[in-house]
Write a protein that holds these residues in place. Structure first.
Motif, mmCIF file in Angstrom:
data_model
loop_
_atom_site.group_PDB
_atom_site.id
_atom_site.type_symbol
_atom_site.label_atom_id
_atom_site.label_comp_id
_atom_site.label_asym_id
_atom_site.label_seq_id
_atom_site.Cartn_x
_atom_site.Cartn_y
_atom_site.Cartn_z
ATOM 1 N N PRO A 94 0.815 -1.227 0.000
ATOM 2 C CA PRO A 94 0.000 0.000 0.000
ATOM 3 C C PRO A 94 0.844 1.270 0.000
ATOM 4 C CG PRO A 94 -0.931 -1.606 1.508
ATOM 5 C CD PRO A 94 0.395 -2.154 1.074
ATOM 6 N N ALA A 95 1.955 1.267 0.733
ATOM 7 C CA ALA A 95 2.844 2.435 0.735
ATOM 8 C C ALA A 95 3.480 2.625 -0.633
ATOM 9 C CB ALA A 95 3.928 2.274 1.806
ATOM 10 N N TYR A 96 3.793 1.510 -1.307
ATOM 11 C CA TYR A 96 4.343 1.608 -2.651
ATOM 12 C C TYR A 96 3.294 2.161 -3.620
ATOM 13 C CZ TYR A 96 6.118 0.373 -7.212
ATOM 14 O OH TYR A 96 6.523 0.447 -8.531
ATOM 15 N N ASP A 97 2.051 1.767 -3.444
ATOM 16 C CA ASP A 97 0.980 2.291 -4.295
ATOM 17 C C ASP A 97 0.857 3.812 -4.129
ATOM 18 O OD1 ASP A 97 0.433 -0.235 -5.220
ATOM 19 O OD2 ASP A 97 -1.186 -0.602 -3.778
ATOM 20 N N VAL A 98 1.003 4.287 -2.893
ATOM 21 C CA VAL A 98 0.974 5.733 -2.644
ATOM 22 C C VAL A 98 2.153 6.401 -3.347
ATOM 23 C CG1 VAL A 98 1.202 7.514 -0.868
ATOM 24 C CG2 VAL A 98 -0.257 5.525 -0.458
ATOM 25 N N LEU A 99 3.326 5.753 -3.290
ATOM 26 C CA LEU A 99 4.511 6.282 -3.962
ATOM 27 C C LEU A 99 4.263 6.425 -5.457
ATOM 28 C CD1 LEU A 99 7.563 6.933 -4.259
ATOM 29 C CD2 LEU A 99 7.982 4.457 -4.225
ATOM 30 N N GLN A 100 3.676 5.408 -6.063
ATOM 31 C CA GLN A 100 3.370 5.475 -7.493
ATOM 32 C C GLN A 100 2.406 6.628 -7.797
ATOM 33 O OE1 GLN A 100 2.043 1.348 -8.382
ATOM 34 N NE2 GLN A 100 3.661 1.394 -9.918
ATOM 35 N N ALA A 109 11.418 16.212 -3.920
ATOM 36 C CA ALA A 109 10.120 15.545 -3.908
ATOM 37 C C ALA A 109 10.289 14.033 -4.014
ATOM 38 C CB ALA A 109 9.261 16.059 -5.062
ATOM 39 N N SER A 110 11.192 13.609 -4.885
ATOM 40 C CA SER A 110 11.415 12.182 -5.089
ATOM 41 C C SER A 110 11.936 11.510 -3.823
ATOM 42 C CB SER A 110 12.415 11.979 -6.227
ATOM 43 O OG SER A 110 12.771 10.625 -6.349
ATOM 44 N N MET A 111 12.900 12.149 -3.185
ATOM 45 C CA MET A 111 13.488 11.566 -1.983
ATOM 46 C C MET A 111 12.473 11.492 -0.849
ATOM 47 S SD MET A 111 17.197 13.412 -2.253
ATOM 48 C CE MET A 111 17.865 12.787 -0.722
ATOM 49 N N ARG A 112 11.594 12.471 -0.769
ATOM 50 C CA ARG A 112 10.566 12.428 0.276
ATOM 51 C C ARG A 112 9.556 11.312 -0.004
ATOM 52 N NH1 ARG A 112 11.189 18.022 -0.251
ATOM 53 N NH2 ARG A 112 9.350 18.239 -1.598
ATOM 54 N N MET A 113 9.156 11.171 -1.273
ATOM 55 C CA MET A 113 8.200 10.125 -1.621
ATOM 56 C C MET A 113 8.803 8.736 -1.401
ATOM 57 S SD MET A 113 6.257 11.639 -5.018
ATOM 58 C CE MET A 113 7.713 12.210 -5.897
ATOM 59 N N LEU A 114 10.037 8.544 -1.860
ATOM 60 C CA LEU A 114 10.711 7.267 -1.658
ATOM 61 C C LEU A 114 10.913 6.984 -0.180
ATOM 62 C CD1 LEU A 114 13.439 7.380 -4.458
ATOM 63 C CD2 LEU A 114 11.738 5.587 -4.178
ATOM 64 N N GLY A 115 11.257 8.039 0.551
ATOM 65 C CA GLY A 115 11.544 7.878 1.970
ATOM 66 C C GLY A 115 10.356 7.347 2.746
#
Length: 271
Positions: free
Chosen positions: A89-95, A123-129
């Motif tokens: 689910p967290a990966y889905d949010v990342l996508q 933005a990318s680092m925050r989303m991945l984080g």
């Protein structure tokens, strides 16, 4: 431009900033370009690095000797799948977030300005984080280290093996399946020969000795190749095939789990 580009940019640009001495050395201008959260974002990545090292120490994983096959344990396989399922689910949010960012800022990023790239990196680092932090949290809940998770990923979701170039000879070990199969063919061919009534006692004895020798050699080669372990692993993977298929996601591993395997860190250089 797509979401994979923006996520890759975050890791690449973020890493370059750290290698160059960190955002402080680059200047507060860079931090402002990353929405004023560049330093905080990098500090979060370091927290995840420390958490990765902590989990590897708390839940040590002992891989098999070089050349040996990792034997699956059903309880650990179930724990592994539970971690993946809880993190998806967290990966889905990342996508979703990465796609939204690209749709909103794609025109700015196409220009390739330094400011746009830095904002995208932040933005990318925050989303991945956020997604990677979820993975670490779920690993801790299941008593699993990132190292074990990575090794299980390689076993449960093996990467395709590239075919050898035409005309290039490959080194073959005696325990390779193809060689064992040839020996089994030779073994099977002995049975009809022994049924020949014209065989002399000396010839029959010689064939029986050869059959016994082949059986012993095949058994030794199968043990060396880890055939019994591979067969047991295949049986477990088949048993849990439905869950394994449902949790499959190569990009999930590329972005979240593999970076944790790089030197026991979260995939970013230490400032």
């Amino acid at each position: 431009m797509n979401k994979k580009w923006i996520l890759g940019l975050g890791l690449g640009v973020g890493g370059l900033l750290l290698v160059g001495g960190g955002l402080v050395a680059t200047g507060y201008w860079a931090d402002r370009q990353m929405d004023g959260a560049g330093v905080a974002t990098l500090m979060k990545s370091q927290e995840r690095s420390l958490k990765t090292a902590e989990l590897n120490a708390r839940f040590p994983f002992h891989p098999p000797d070089v050349g040996k096959v990792l034997k699956l344990d059903e309880a650990r396989l179930e724990a592994y799948l539970a971690v993946r399922e809880a993190t998806l689910p967290a990966y889905d949010v990342l996508q979703k977030e990465s796609l939204e960012y690209v749709e909103k800022h794609g025109k700015d990023l196409t220009g390739g300005t330094r400011s746009a790239k830095l904002r995208a990196a932040g933005a990318s680092m925050r989303m991945l984080g956020k997604a990677q932090a979820s993975l670490l949290l779920n690993l801790e809940a299941r008593g699993m280290s990132p190292q074990e998770f990575g090794r299980l990923s390689a076993l449960v979701y093996p990467e395709p093996v590239a075919a050898p170039d035409a005309g290039v000879s490959t080194v073959s070990q005696p325990s390779d399946p193809a060689n064992i199969a040839l020996l089994e063919e030779q073994l099977a061919a002995i049975a009809p020969q022994l049924e020949d009534p014209k065989l002399s006692e000396a010839e029959r004895l010689q064939l029986e000795q050869r059959r016994a020798g082949l059986r012993k050699y095949i058994t030794q080669l199968e043990a060396a190749s880890g055939k019994d372990v591979k067969d047991a692993n295949a049986s477990l993977l088949k048993k849990h095939a439905a869950r394994i298929t449902k949790a499959a996601n190569p990009t999930f591993d590329q972005l979240l789990s593999k970076p944790l395997m790089v030197g026991g860190t979260a995939g970013l250089p230490t400032p």
